[in-house]
Design a protein around this motif. Structure first.
Motif, PDB file in Angstrom:
ATOM      1  N   ALA A 172       0.847  -1.190   0.000  1.00 38.35           N
ATOM      2  CA  ALA A 172       0.000   0.000   0.000  1.00 38.35           C
ATOM      3  C   ALA A 172       0.884   1.242   0.000  1.00 38.35           C
ATOM      4  CB  ALA A 172      -0.882  -0.002   1.242  1.00 38.35           C
ATOM      5  N   PRO A 173       0.393   2.343  -0.579  1.00 34.14           N
ATOM      6  CA  PRO A 173       1.173   3.583  -0.536  1.00 34.14           C
ATOM      7  C   PRO A 173       1.274   4.096   0.907  1.00 34.14           C
ATOM      8  CG  PRO A 173      -1.007   4.000  -1.438  1.00 34.14           C
ATOM      9  CD  PRO A 173      -0.881   2.520  -1.274  1.00 34.14           C
ATOM     10  N   PHE A 174       2.369   4.738   1.228  1.00 38.40           N
ATOM     11  CA  PHE A 174       2.583   5.259   2.577  1.00 38.40           C
ATOM     12  C   PHE A 174       2.041   6.671   2.749  1.00 38.40           C
ATOM     13  CE2 PHE A 174       6.111   2.155   2.237  1.00 38.40           C
ATOM     14  CZ  PHE A 174       5.719   1.323   3.268  1.00 38.40           C
ATOM     15  N   HIS A 175       1.956   7.423   1.646  1.00 35.01           N
ATOM     16  CA  HIS A 175       1.484   8.805   1.742  1.00 35.01           C
ATOM     17  C   HIS A 175       0.835   9.231   0.427  1.00 35.01           C
ATOM     18  CE1 HIS A 175       5.431   9.089  -0.088  1.00 35.01           C
ATOM     19  NE2 HIS A 175       5.091  10.269  -0.550  1.00 35.01           N
ATOM     20  N   CYS A 176       0.026  10.273   0.502  1.00 38.24           N
ATOM     21  CA  CYS A 176      -0.661  10.818  -0.670  1.00 38.24           C
ATOM     22  C   CYS A 176       0.365  11.508  -1.577  1.00 38.24           C
ATOM     23  CB  CYS A 176      -1.724  11.822  -0.207  1.00 38.24           C
ATOM     24  SG  CYS A 176      -2.534  12.707  -1.550  1.00 38.24           S
ATOM     25  N   PRO A 177       0.341  11.246  -2.884  1.00 44.96           N
ATOM     26  CA  PRO A 177       1.282  11.913  -3.789  1.00 44.96           C
ATOM     27  C   PRO A 177       0.985  13.396  -3.992  1.00 44.96           C
ATOM     28  CG  PRO A 177      -0.234  10.542  -5.032  1.00 44.96           C
ATOM     29  CD  PRO A 177      -0.513  10.290  -3.586  1.00 44.96           C
ATOM     30  N   TYR A 178      -0.165  13.874  -3.540  1.00 44.75           N
ATOM     31  CA  TYR A 178      -0.557  15.272  -3.718  1.00 44.75           C
ATOM     32  C   TYR A 178      -0.272  16.127  -2.492  1.00 44.75           C
ATOM     33  CZ  TYR A 178      -2.790  13.332  -7.784  1.00 44.75           C
ATOM     34  OH  TYR A 178      -3.014  12.671  -8.960  1.00 44.75           O
ATOM     35  N   CYS A 179      -0.685  15.645  -1.300  1.00 41.31           N
ATOM     36  CA  CYS A 179      -0.514  16.467  -0.103  1.00 41.31           C
ATOM     37  C   CYS A 179       0.477  15.880   0.896  1.00 41.31           C
ATOM     38  CB  CYS A 179      -1.868  16.691   0.583  1.00 41.31           C
ATOM     39  SG  CYS A 179      -2.539  15.233   1.408  1.00 41.31           S
ATOM     40  N   GLY A 180       0.832  14.605   0.742  1.00 42.20           N
ATOM     41  CA  GLY A 180       1.810  13.987   1.630  1.00 42.20           C
ATOM     42  C   GLY A 180       1.223  13.396   2.899  1.00 42.20           C
ATOM     43  N   ASP A 181      -0.082  13.519   3.110  1.00 40.02           N
ATOM     44  CA  ASP A 181      -0.707  12.983   4.313  1.00 40.02           C
ATOM     45  C   ASP A 181      -0.749  11.455   4.260  1.00 40.02           C
ATOM     46  OD1 ASP A 181      -2.381  14.342   6.656  1.00 40.02           O
ATOM     47  OD2 ASP A 181      -3.277  12.383   6.180  1.00 40.02           O
ATOM     48  N   GLU A 182      -0.865  10.831   5.415  1.00 43.67           N
ATOM     49  CA  GLU A 182      -0.840   9.370   5.511  1.00 43.67           C
ATOM     50  C   GLU A 182      -2.216   8.749   5.733  1.00 43.67           C
ATOM     51  OE1 GLU A 182       1.989   8.519   8.556  1.00 43.67           O
ATOM     52  OE2 GLU A 182       3.665   9.268   7.368  1.00 43.67           O
ATOM     53  N   ASP A 183      -3.288   9.548   5.711  1.00 45.18           N
ATOM     54  CA  ASP A 183      -4.633   9.031   5.951  1.00 45.18           C
ATOM     55  C   ASP A 183      -5.248   8.543   4.642  1.00 45.18           C
ATOM     56  OD1 ASP A 183      -7.012   8.333   7.097  1.00 45.18           O
ATOM     57  OD2 ASP A 183      -7.693  10.378   7.476  1.00 45.18           O
ATOM     58  N   LEU A 184      -4.817   7.376   4.173  1.00 44.07           N
ATOM     59  CA  LEU A 184      -5.255   6.803   2.911  1.00 44.07           C
ATOM     60  C   LEU A 184      -6.172   5.613   3.150  1.00 44.07           C
ATOM     61  CD1 LEU A 184      -1.872   6.800   0.993  1.00 44.07           C
ATOM     62  CD2 LEU A 184      -3.652   8.541   0.944  1.00 44.07           C
ATOM     63  N   ARG A 185      -7.151   5.469   2.285  1.00 46.48           N
ATOM     64  CA  ARG A 185      -8.094   4.350   2.339  1.00 46.48           C
ATOM     65  C   ARG A 185      -8.253   3.790   0.924  1.00 46.48           C
ATOM     66  NH1 ARG A 185      -9.817   4.425   7.933  1.00 46.48           N
ATOM     67  NH2 ARG A 185      -9.196   6.495   8.515  1.00 46.48           N
ATOM     68  N   PRO A 186      -8.510   2.482   0.806  1.00 45.00           N
ATOM     69  CA  PRO A 186      -8.804   1.937  -0.528  1.00 45.00           C
ATOM     70  C   PRO A 186     -10.064   2.595  -1.095  1.00 45.00           C
ATOM     71  CG  PRO A 186      -8.368   0.178   1.037  1.00 45.00           C
ATOM     72  CD  PRO A 186      -8.463   1.446   1.824  1.00 45.00           C
ATOM     73  N   ASN A 187     -10.075   2.805  -2.410  1.00 45.26           N
ATOM     74  CA  ASN A 187     -11.206   3.428  -3.087  1.00 45.26           C
ATOM     75  C   ASN A 187     -12.015   2.355  -3.801  1.00 45.26           C
ATOM     76  OD1 ASN A 187     -12.404   4.813  -5.689  1.00 45.26           O
ATOM     77  ND2 ASN A 187     -12.082   6.433  -4.184  1.00 45.26           N
ATOM     78  N   GLU A 188     -13.288   2.584  -3.995  1.00 40.91           N
ATOM     79  CA  GLU A 188     -14.178   1.609  -4.619  1.00 40.91           C
ATOM     80  C   GLU A 188     -14.004   1.501  -6.131  1.00 40.91           C
ATOM     81  OE1 GLU A 188     -18.034   2.932  -3.553  1.00 40.91           O
ATOM     82  OE2 GLU A 188     -17.776   2.481  -1.425  1.00 40.91           O
ATOM     83  N   GLN A 189     -13.230   2.385  -6.740  1.00 43.30           N
ATOM     84  CA  GLN A 189     -13.107   2.429  -8.199  1.00 43.30           C
ATOM     85  C   GLN A 189     -12.404   1.215  -8.794  1.00 43.30           C
ATOM     86  OE1 GLN A 189     -14.554   4.618 -10.277  1.00 43.30           O
ATOM     87  NE2 GLN A 189     -15.544   5.380  -8.430  1.00 43.30           N
ATOM     88  N   GLY A 190     -11.677   0.472  -8.005  1.00 44.17           N
ATOM     89  CA  GLY A 190     -11.038  -0.717  -8.553  1.00 44.17           C
ATOM     90  C   GLY A 190      -9.678  -0.984  -7.949  1.00 44.17           C
ATOM     91  N   HIS A 191      -8.988  -1.935  -8.564  1.00 43.57           N
ATOM     92  CA  HIS A 191      -7.681  -2.376  -8.087  1.00 43.57           C
ATOM     93  C   HIS A 191      -6.663  -1.244  -8.164  1.00 43.57           C
ATOM     94  CE1 HIS A 191      -4.498  -5.157  -7.198  1.00 43.57           C
ATOM     95  NE2 HIS A 191      -3.831  -4.710  -8.240  1.00 43.57           N
ATOM     96  N   GLY A 192      -5.971  -1.002  -7.082  1.00 41.76           N
ATOM     97  CA  GLY A 192      -4.942   0.024  -7.048  1.00 41.76           C
ATOM     98  C   GLY A 192      -5.461   1.431  -6.812  1.00 41.76           C
ATOM     99  N   ALA A 193      -6.749   1.576  -6.556  1.00 42.06           N
ATOM    100  CA  ALA A 193      -7.324   2.904  -6.346  1.00 42.06           C
ATOM    101  C   ALA A 193      -7.329   3.242  -4.858  1.00 42.06           C
ATOM    102  CB  ALA A 193      -8.739   2.966  -6.909  1.00 42.06           C
ATOM    103  N   TRP A 194      -6.926   4.468  -4.541  1.00 44.74           N
ATOM    104  CA  TRP A 194      -6.838   4.930  -3.161  1.00 44.74           C
ATOM    105  C   TRP A 194      -7.448   6.314  -3.054  1.00 44.74           C
ATOM    106  CZ3 TRP A 194      -4.881   1.859   0.643  1.00 44.74           C
ATOM    107  CH2 TRP A 194      -4.234   0.712   0.229  1.00 44.74           C
TER     108      TRP A 194
END
Length: 59
Positions: free
Chosen positions: A6-28
């Motif tokens: 899983a990714p450790f941080h958001c590529p846009y803001c750098g925050d670590e509060d990430l959740r899987p997204n319903e859009q499909g495989h690899g979506a966060w």
């Protein structure tokens, strides 16, 4: 084989509060900035290749 990483941080803001997204495989989704993104493995680079577009050597 182990579970996918899983990714450790958001590529846009750098925050670590990430959740899987319903859009499909690899979506966060990032709960901090409200952005959704998708990660995709492109492949392995051949030894000796570089992603530099100018073709020059680094010094």
């Amino acid at each position: 084989m182990s579970e996918r990483a899983a990714p450790f941080h958001c590529p846009y803001c750098g925050d670590e509060d990430l959740r899987p997204n319903e859009q499909g495989h690899g979506a966060w989704e990032c709960r901090a900035c409200g952005r959704a993104f998708q990660l995709k493995f492109l492949g392995l680079l051949a030894p000796g290749t570089s992603s530099d577009s100018d073709g020059g050597e680094e010094i």
